[in-house]
Design an enzyme around this catalytic site. Sequence first.
Site, PDB file in Angstrom:
ATOM      1  N   ASP A 264       0.697  -1.312   0.008  1.00 22.08           N
ATOM      2  CA  ASP A 264       0.207   0.049   0.088  1.00 22.08           C
ATOM      3  C   ASP A 264       1.096   1.156  -0.050  1.00 22.08           C
ATOM      4  O   ASP A 264       1.941   1.173   0.190  1.00 22.08           O
ATOM      5  CB  ASP A 264      -0.921  -0.183   1.182  1.00 22.08           C
ATOM      6  CG  ASP A 264      -2.179   0.780   1.125  1.00 22.08           C
ATOM      7  OD1 ASP A 264      -3.101   0.684   1.591  1.00 22.08           O
ATOM      8  OD2 ASP A 264      -2.223   1.571  -0.017  1.00 22.08           O
TER       9      ASP A 264
HETATM   10  C1  GLC Z   1      -4.191   4.485  -0.180  1.00 27.90           C
HETATM   11  C2  GLC Z   1      -5.146   3.126  -0.172  1.00 27.90           C
HETATM   12  C3  GLC Z   1      -5.275   1.969  -0.866  1.00 27.90           C
HETATM   13  C4  GLC Z   1      -5.235   2.775  -2.079  1.00 27.90           C
HETATM   14  C5  GLC Z   1      -3.920   3.028  -2.204  1.00 27.90           C
HETATM   15  C6  GLC Z   1      -3.657   3.671  -3.550  1.00 27.90           C
HETATM   16  O1  GLC Z   1      -3.490   4.677   0.817  1.00 27.90           O
HETATM   17  O2  GLC Z   1      -4.947   2.341   1.260  1.00 27.90           O
HETATM   18  O3  GLC Z   1      -6.568   1.336  -0.503  1.00 27.90           O
HETATM   19  O4  GLC Z   1      -5.443   1.447  -3.223  1.00 27.90           O
HETATM   20  O5  GLC Z   1      -3.368   4.094  -1.222  1.00 27.90           O
HETATM   21  O6  GLC Z   1      -4.326   5.031  -3.829  1.00 27.90           O
END
Ligand code: GLC
Length: 728
Positions: A264
């Site tokens: 993430d």
């Molecule tokens: C965010 C979220 C995740 C998302 C990623 C990209 O922090 O936790 O669900 O897909 O970053 O935007």
Amino acid sequence: MEQDKLISLLNDMSLEEKIGQMLQVSGMFYTEDGVLTGPANTAGFTQEEIRLAGSVLGSVGAEQLKKIQREYMERQPHHIPLIFMADIINGFRTIFPIPLAQGCTFDPELVEEGAAAAARESAATGLHLTFSPMADLVRDARWGRVMESTGEDAWLNGRFARAMVEGYQGHGSLKEKGRIAACVKHFAGYGAPTAGRDYNAVELSERTLRDDYLPAYKEAIDAGAATVMTSFNTLDRVPSSANRWLMRDILRGEMGFEGVLISDWAAIGELCSHGVARDQEEAARLALEAGVDIDMMTNCYCKHLKKLVASGAVSGTLIDEAVLRILKLKNDLGLFENPYKDADAVQEQELALCAAHRQTARWMASESFVLLKNDGILPLAGEETAYIGPYVANGEIYGAWSLFGTPETTVTIEQGIKNRGDVQAYFAEGCPLSEGFGRAKDACASDKPAGKLLQEAVELAKRADKVVLALGEHRRHSGEAASRADITLPACQMELFRQVCAVNRNVVVVLFSGRPLDIREISERAAAVLAVWMPGTEGGNAIADVLYGDVNPSGRLSMSFPYCVGQVPVFYGQFRTGRPYTEGMEDQYVSRYLDIPNRPLYPFGYGLSYTTFAIGPVQLDAQQMRRTDRLRVSVTVKNTGSVSGSEVVQMYLTDVHASVARPVRELRGFCKVHLEPGEEKEVSFEIAEDMLRFHDIHMNYVSEPGAFRVYVGNSSETENGAEFVLEE
Ligand code: GLC
């Protein structure tokens, strides 16, 4: 490209090139016309690191992505294409209801259709992958990201996770036109943060993790999800992006996942904040050893892996394995043959918000609404109706993760009502959306003084036959980093509610939210309550369809409405305890509160209709079940009312006695059946032995012989049941 060609490509690549493929950067580094802006960034990347990054997140636009791709490939020694990813959680340009609402449809086929529409729009804009489905199990309404999940039941979430994967990816090759790769997230257990506070530690027993929290991810992986995303949280005090047990033993070993694992956003760098990595170099080593293939938006990998390989601290083989998975993903998408895939500016315009997608969004929205209360005031007819509230004319009804939705393309309640043309309706704002806190502070203000707003609204309510109050929490008060300790409506909205109720008894509340809220007072005083969640682009039309009876509401709660925040986490699949309490029991020493009931205000699976249904007694084709049998369960369902409608017939199983405590019941089947007035149908389910399995006292995934009960009804509280025995 055949596998052996991928391997020879890998072998030709320099270590820098390989490590570049393991970095994902945000589209913020690219200008509108696709030119790299370079190190104008906060994350400390060098121009060269950005140039080599193998994937980009968050950029959209067919022409722009084609420019970026063209320029990127020209400067790549091996002309390896980029992969473009983004968060298409509930639609791209056409916004569908938030996933929590989609869970309330109890209609996986419809949800698959929505995901397929989102994929078509996304592919035409040049995207190759979406960071969806979010398959986290959620049971705590304080957590803002419950809006992104399909609810509190592991089995139901699995059905929807599969539906979304199949909607995005199709049932064949990822090269197919209009298909994008899925990314199931957040692995694992992110939906159970301590105290409901986002990013907080998750403390689950292994048995609870395996029985309740892992199944939906596994269903998505079994459906062929191309990628998985790590979660921010610790699990048993180990951050997921450094958790070898979770990623290598469970995800890859037990679940057999062979695709790309992406972190993430910044989660690898955050291993330092967790205190399990001294520095970014150690963070890079821990994440690589855990099997994380792509570092989203930190430079741990690109700054430290080369050194780690040179010093022998990590094996270059781990890098080769990661890069080969990344190359395979790009190959599966056909990007080596066609690096632009479906990017097409004309198609992009034609598909965005097209009539067919709007129709699907409208239908899904109306199917997702849950009628919580109705004293008979609904459906409306021709009476003079005052539409009052901050959500009457507010177009931001598409949820926190609808990055590409806009108020201008969204149908408000006022527009939806006016589109009908045949109703006598008046409109007033009544009060601001909220006093404003967090990121929504400025967006909640109104351009009229509050006193005047309230006065106008009350005057209107006095004169009207009926009032529809459009209330709710701001879309930015749920979603990521949007946990709330107080899940009531803003004071200004409750004041409006009280003053309107004081002058008009015929009040319908239409409730917008990204989570179940504490609506005790509203539930008590309003004549009807319709939960519409965040309904998306066609929300206003769908609400009008349901309020005036063109559509009979059939949504059923996929997440319990707590009696109050003190009750959370509250969910139907609780445990009996050694001192079970039933409402009305006077015993003192039982598992109960002194000041509130144990039951939620509205339970999982609950929802009303404009008609009534009778579900007959549960019929079993046997009382004994051998392990190889499939026990048939059936009921009759009759529409005993005066209008057609759909009932969601739900089947729950109770394991009466086992080597460990078992939930009081677990959903193991549902069927949404449409019936004309007076029509009766038989609905049947089959119980197979594998539906009875759980992790026993020895952590073996087995069923145990003995007595079971099966319940079939219209909510998780049905007592319509029968018993059977599973034989040795
Ligand atoms: C965010 C979220 C995740 C998302 C990623 C990209 O922090 O936790 O669900 O897909 O970053 O935007």
